[in-house]
Design a protein around this motif. Structure first.
Motif, PDB file in Angstrom:
ATOM      1  N   UNK A 171     -23.200  28.723  -5.806  1.00 41.00           N
ATOM      2  CA  UNK A 171     -22.580  29.212  -7.049  1.00 41.00           C
ATOM      3  C   UNK A 171     -22.724  28.181  -8.157  1.00 41.00           C
ATOM      4  N   UNK A 172     -22.601  26.904  -7.818  1.00 41.62           N
ATOM      5  CA  UNK A 172     -22.785  25.854  -8.814  1.00 41.62           C
ATOM      6  C   UNK A 172     -24.227  25.794  -9.292  1.00 41.62           C
ATOM      7  N   UNK A 212     -25.992  16.316  -3.843  1.00 47.49           N
ATOM      8  CA  UNK A 212     -25.959  16.296  -5.306  1.00 47.49           C
ATOM      9  C   UNK A 212     -24.965  17.325  -5.833  1.00 47.49           C
ATOM     10  N   UNK A 213     -25.067  18.569  -5.349  1.00 45.57           N
ATOM     11  CA  UNK A 213     -24.172  19.612  -5.860  1.00 45.57           C
ATOM     12  C   UNK A 213     -22.792  19.537  -5.222  1.00 45.57           C
ATOM     13  N   UNK A 214     -22.725  19.020  -4.016  1.00 37.09           N
ATOM     14  CA  UNK A 214     -21.413  18.802  -3.411  1.00 37.09           C
ATOM     15  C   UNK A 214     -20.596  17.823  -4.234  1.00 37.09           C
ATOM     16  N   UNK A 215     -21.266  16.778  -4.717  1.00 35.98           N
ATOM     17  CA  UNK A 215     -20.566  15.789  -5.545  1.00 35.98           C
ATOM     18  C   UNK A 215     -20.065  16.428  -6.835  1.00 35.98           C
ATOM     19  N   UNK A 229     -13.579  20.046  -8.808  1.00 37.98           N
ATOM     20  CA  UNK A 229     -12.393  20.485  -8.080  1.00 37.98           C
ATOM     21  C   UNK A 229     -11.286  19.434  -8.091  1.00 37.98           C
ATOM     22  N   UNK A 230     -11.702  18.171  -7.949  1.00 43.78           N
ATOM     23  CA  UNK A 230     -10.703  17.104  -7.817  1.00 43.78           C
ATOM     24  C   UNK A 230     -10.777  16.050  -8.926  1.00 43.78           C
ATOM     25  N   UNK A 258      -7.614  10.871  -2.388  1.00 42.73           N
ATOM     26  CA  UNK A 258      -7.068  11.216  -1.077  1.00 42.73           C
ATOM     27  C   UNK A 258      -7.159  12.721  -0.835  1.00 42.73           C
ATOM     28  N   UNK A 259      -6.828  13.508  -1.847  1.00 35.77           N
ATOM     29  CA  UNK A 259      -6.912  14.960  -1.712  1.00 35.77           C
ATOM     30  C   UNK A 259      -8.350  15.419  -1.485  1.00 35.77           C
ATOM     31  N   UNK A 260      -9.292  14.728  -2.130  1.00 36.25           N
ATOM     32  CA  UNK A 260     -10.691  15.161  -2.068  1.00 36.25           C
ATOM     33  C   UNK A 260     -11.328  14.920  -0.718  1.00 36.25           C
ATOM     34  N   UNK A 261     -10.689  14.149   0.139  1.00 37.41           N
ATOM     35  CA  UNK A 261     -11.311  13.818   1.420  1.00 37.41           C
ATOM     36  C   UNK A 261     -11.505  15.030   2.309  1.00 37.41           C
ATOM     37  N   UNK A 262     -10.744  16.099   2.073  1.00 39.16           N
ATOM     38  CA  UNK A 262     -10.922  17.299   2.871  1.00 39.16           C
ATOM     39  C   UNK A 262     -12.190  18.039   2.473  1.00 39.16           C
ATOM     40  N   UNK A 263     -12.635  17.837   1.189  1.00 37.82           N
ATOM     41  CA  UNK A 263     -13.852  18.520   0.746  1.00 37.82           C
ATOM     42  C   UNK A 263     -15.066  17.937   1.483  1.00 37.82           C
ATOM     43  N   UNK A 264     -15.940  18.832   1.908  1.00 40.63           N
ATOM     44  CA  UNK A 264     -17.155  18.404   2.588  1.00 40.63           C
ATOM     45  C   UNK A 264     -17.001  18.236   4.080  1.00 40.63           C
ATOM     46  N   UNK A 265     -15.812  18.506   4.630  1.00 39.44           N
ATOM     47  CA  UNK A 265     -15.636  18.338   6.073  1.00 39.44           C
ATOM     48  C   UNK A 265     -16.465  19.342   6.861  1.00 39.44           C
ATOM     49  N   UNK A 266     -16.760  20.497   6.256  1.00 34.25           N
ATOM     50  CA  UNK A 266     -17.628  21.457   6.934  1.00 34.25           C
ATOM     51  C   UNK A 266     -18.998  20.857   7.187  1.00 34.25           C
TER      52      UNK A 266
END
Length: 686
Positions: free
Chosen positions: A319-320, A334-337, A343-344, A532-540
Motif C-alpha cells: 500500500x505504501x 526500505x518501505x518497512x522503515x 506509524x510511530x 519502545x512502541x515501534x518494536x512490535x512493528x516488523x515482528x512478522x
C-alpha cells in the motif's frame, strides 16, 4: 624455538591474559603438537594408574589434562574468526582434522572409558556438581561412540576428521565469497538515503581495498542487509540483496554447495552409526528440548501467526508502494522503515547520533551491569589485545575484588568473519584457580579516523546481547572448567544474552546513554516511548525469517543416510539441488513467503555448517521463551536493582553447566517457563 613458545607455560599477565606481544604465527603448529602430545601422555598416565578407578584419579584427573592445548586453541580459533589471513587458514586446514582425531583418541580409548564407566557404575557419594561432572563425562563418552565395535569406531574417526576439515573449508570459502561479494559503487549519488557517516564508512572501506574515489558496501552474515532500509536507489538495493543471498552459491572457487552436501551426508551417517535415525535426533537427545518432535511442536505454535503477520505487513508495504511495482525482498526494509516512521514517527537514521559507541558501551552496557551486579570496568591500555582494535577492560566486583577481563573488538574488517559472537581465552574454574578472560566480537562499520562511531538501534541491541554472553562467562562460579560460563546445553546458551537485551530499552538505562554525540541532548521521552512502541512493528518479518532458517536447518539434519545419498547423487548439479531442497522444505514447513527470505540460506548458513548450531538454530527462539518470561519477572520485581541482579547471578549466571539448566531456571523463576510472554512480545498472542 620451543622454549620461547609463549603457549607452553601459563601467562604471567593479569588473569593469565595471553601474551599477544610475544605470540607469533610460527608458534601455533608446535604448540598444537606439544599440547596434543602432553594430553596424550596425561591420558596414558590415568589409564596406567594401578589403583582402582575413583572420581579423583579418573574424572578430576581428566579435567586437569590438556592445559597447553587449551591455551593455544583459545587464541588460535579466536584469531581464525576475528583476524584470519592465508597463513592462519592454512594452519586451520591442517590442524582441525588432527584435533578431531585427537579428541576421538580420548573418547574412543577403551581403557579410559572402562575407568570412567567403573566410577559411574560404582555410584560414589559426591556433591551435586561433582555428580554432574561424572554423569556428563559418562554421557560424553557414550555419545562419542565409546561403546561401538572397533570397526564402527574406525569409521567414526574417519567421519569426524573429515567433518572437521569440511567445516573449516566452509568457513574459509564463505569469508572469501563475502569479501568478494561486497558491492562497489562508483557514483555517490546512488548512495542517497545513507547518512553522511555511513557514506564516509563506505568510502573508507573502498580506500582499504585500494579503490579510491569509489564506495564499498560490505555484507554482514544474515540475508537482510542493514543499508537496505535507507538506500533510495532501488536497482542498488537489488544488487545488494542478490549479492547477499548468492553467497556460497556463485559459480566460482568459493562455492560451498559441494561442502554442504558432504557435511549433510556425513552427519547423517555418523548419527546412524551412533544409533539415531538422523543428525537432529542425535543432537537434540542432549538438549533441554530433548527431541526434534518437541522443537517442531513449539515452532508449529509460532509459524501460522508469524506468517499471517508477515503477509499483513507485506500488504501494508505494498500500500505504501502503490501500483508502481510489486514488493520484492530488497524493498522490504526500505518501505518497512517508512511505514514504521509514519506509524510511530520513529526515524532510524535520525536516532543514530544518539547512539554513539563509547557512550552506549560505558553509559549503557557497563552501567546496567554495574546497577545489576555491582561490576565496574576500567580500560587497561597497558594490556595488549590480539589486534590493535581489541580493547582490554578489567572487571571488578562490588567489593573491589578482581572478576576477570573483558575484551571488546567491535569493528568489521575483511579478516573477520561476519556476525557477532563471544569467545573465551580463559575459563573460570576453582579447580584450576583461573578467572575468566572473555571476548565480544561485533561487525560495526569503522568510520574515518577522528569521526564518531554511530550505531543503529539494531547494533545497540547486538552490543547488549553479546555482553549478556560475556556476563555469563565473567560471573561464572564453578569448580570444574567443563561447566564454566557458557558451557551449557546449546538451546540454553542464548538465554542469558537475550535477557540482557532488555536493558537496552529500560527507561533508566536508555536515558543514561541515548544522548546526542555533539550536543549531549538526551533522546526526547516521547521519542523513547515511540521507539519502545515501534518494536512490535516488523515482528512478522523477523519471526518468519528466523523460523524459515530454523526449519531449514532441521530439514537438512532430519535426512537419513539414504535420503542424503539420493538427494546428492554424484553429479554436477549440487547448487541447483540445494536450491530446490530449500524451496521444498520451506513450502512444506509453511514459511515460504516470497518477500521474506530465510535469515540464512544454506550456502552461507555459518551457524550450521561452520559453527556449533547444527540442528540447533531453533535455540534462539527456544531460549527466548525463557528470556521473555524472565523479562516479566524483572518487570514485576522492580527491574534494575542489585537485589534482582544478585538473584539472577546467584541462581543462574554463576551456575554455568554445573546443574541441570532447566532446574536452574526453576530456581530463578520459581516455576516452569511459560510461552505466553513470548507470544505477546512477538505479536503472536492472538
Amino acid at each position: 624455538m620451543s622454549s620461547e613458545n609463549p603457549f607452553l607455560s601459563p601467562s604471567d599477565l593479569p588473569y593469565q591474559l595471553p601474551p599477544f606481544e610475544r605470540i607469533d604465527e610460527s608458534h601455533y603448529r608446535p604448540a598444537f603438537e606439544r599440547g596434543m602430545a602432553e594430553q596424550r601422555a596425561e591420558i596414558d598416565e590415568i589409564v596406567a594408574n594401578p589403583d582402582a578407578p575413583t572420581f579423583e584419579n579418573t574424572i578430576v584427573a581428566l579435567e586437569r589434562t590438556g592445559e597447553t592445548l587449551r591455551r593455544v586453541s583459545a587464541v588460535f580459533f579466536n584469531q581464525a574468526s576475528a583476524d584470519a589471513n592465508d597463513t592462519i587458514q592454512e594452519i586451520q586446514g591442517e590442524i582441525a582434522p588432527k584435533l578431531a582425531a585427537h579428541e576421538d583418541a580420548i573418547y574412543l580409548n577403551a581403557e579410559l572409558y572402562a575407568r570412567v564407566k567403573a566410577v559411574y557404575d560404582a555410584d560414589p557419594d559426591l556433591d551435586p556438581e561433582s555428580r554432574r561432572l561424572l554423569e556428563r563425562y559418562h554421557l560424553d563418552f557414550v555419545r562419542a561412540g565409546a561403546a561401538l565395535r572397533p570397526q564402527q569406531q574406525e569409521r567414526l574417526r574417519e567421519i569426524n576428521e573429515e567433518l572437521s576439515a569440511l567445516s573449516t573449508t566452509f568457513q574459509n570459502k564463505l569469508l572469501a565469497d563475502t569479501n568478494a561479494s561486497a558491492v562497489v559503487v562508483d557514483d555517490e549519488s546512488q548512495l542517497a538515503g545513507l547518512s553522511p557517516d555511513a557514506v564516509a564508512a563506505a568510502a573508507e572501506a573502498a580506500r582499504e581495498r585500494d579503490l579510491p574515489g569509489s564506495y564499498v558496501l560490505t555484507l554482514i552474515l544474515p540475508s537482510n542487509q542493514p543499508v537496505l532500509s535507507s538506500l533510495t536507489d532501488r536497482p542498488l538495493r537489488e544488487r545488494i540483496h542478490v549479492a547477499s543471498i548468492q553467497r556460497g552459491a556463485n559459480a566460482n572457487e568459493h562455492n560451498t554447495a559441494e561442502t554442504v552436501a558432504r557435511i549433510v551426508a556425513l552427519r547423517a551417517e555418523r548419527a546412524a552409526l551412533l544409533g539415531h535415525p538422523h543428525h537432529a535426533a542425535y543432537v537434540l537427545e542432549d538438549s533441554t528440548a530433548g527431541s526434534p518432535a518437541a522443537v517442531h511442536e513449539m515452532l508449529d505454535k509460532l509459524t501460522p501467526a508469524a506468517v499471517a503477520n508477515a503477509h499483513a505487513e507485506a500488504a501494508a508495504l505494498q500500500e505504501s508502494i502503490g501500483d508502481e511495482f510489486q514488493l520484492e525482498p530488497w524493498d522490504w526494509s526500505f518501505y518497512s522503515e517508512r511505514v514504521k516512521q509514519a506509524k510511530y514517527q520513529v526515524d532510524a537514521a535520525a536516532l543514530r547520533p544518539y547512539f554513539e559507541l563509547e557512550r552506549v558501551l560505558h553509559d549503557g552496557v557497563f552501567y546496567a551491569a554495574n546497577r545489576l551486579y555491582g561490576l565496574s570496568f576500567a580500560e587497561r591500555t597497558d594490556l595488549v589485545g590480539y589486534h590493535p582494535e581489541a580493547r582490554v577492560f578489567e572487571v571488578t566486583d562490588a567489593d573491589g575484588s578482581g572478576v576477570g577481563l573483558f575484551i571488546g573488538d567491535f569493528y568489521t574488517r575483511d579478516s573477520k568473519r561476519g556476525g557477532a559472537w563471544m569467545n573465551s581465552f580463559v575459563d573460570q574454574s576453582a579447580l584450576l584457580d583461573t578467572k575468566p578472560v572473555v571476548i565480544n566480537n561485533l561487525n560495526i562499520s569503522r568510520p574515518p579516523a577522528g569521526e564518531p562511531t554511530l550505531l543503529t538501534f539494531d547494533e545497540v541491541t547486538t552490543l547488549f546481547h553479546e555482553f549478556g554472553h560475556a556476563l555469563h562467562g565473567l560471573l561464572s562460579d564453578v569448580r570444574y572448567p567443563k561447566f564454566s560460563g557458557t558451557s551449557v546445553q546449546r538451546d540454553f546458551v542464548e538465554f542469558p544474552s537475550q535477557v540482557n537485551e532488555m536493558w537496552a530499552v529500560w527507561p533508566e538505562v536508555l536515558a543514561n546513554y541515548a544522548r546526542h554525540y555533539q550536543t549531549g541532548e538526551p533522546l526526547a521521552q516521547e521519542v523513547v516511548d515511540r521507539l519502545r512502541e515501534s518494536q512490535i512493528w516488523g515482528e512478522g518479518f523477523k519471526t518468519t525469517e528466523y523460523l524459515a532458517a530454523s526449519l531449514l536447518d532441521l530439514a537438512w539434519h532430519e535426512l537419513s543416510t539414504e535420503d542424503a545419498r539420493s538427494l546428492f547423487p554424484d553429479d554436477a548439479e549440487t547448487t541447483q539441488r540445494i536450491t530446490r531442497f530449500e524451496a521444498d522444505a520451506l513450502e512444506r514447513a509453511g514459511v515460504a513467503v516470497a518477500a521474506v527470505p530465510p535469515r540464512y540460506r544454506t550456502t552461507y548458513f555459518a551457524h550450521v555448517f561452520a559453527g556449533g548450531y547444527s540442528a540447533g538454530y531453533y535455540s534462539y527462539i527456544w531460549s527466548e521463551v525463557l528470556d521473555a518470561d524472565t523479562v516479566d519477572w524483572f518487570t514485576e520485581n522492580g527491574g534494575l536493582t542489585r537485589e534482582n541482579g544478585d538473584h539472577f547471578r546467584r541462581t543462574l549466571l554463576s551456575r554455568g553447566g554445573s546443574m541441570d539448566e532447566m532446574q536452574a531456571f526453576r530456581e530463578f523463576r520459581g516455576r516452569d517457563p511459560q510461552i505466553e510472554p513470548l507470544l505477546t512480545r512477538r505479536g503472536l498472542a492472538s
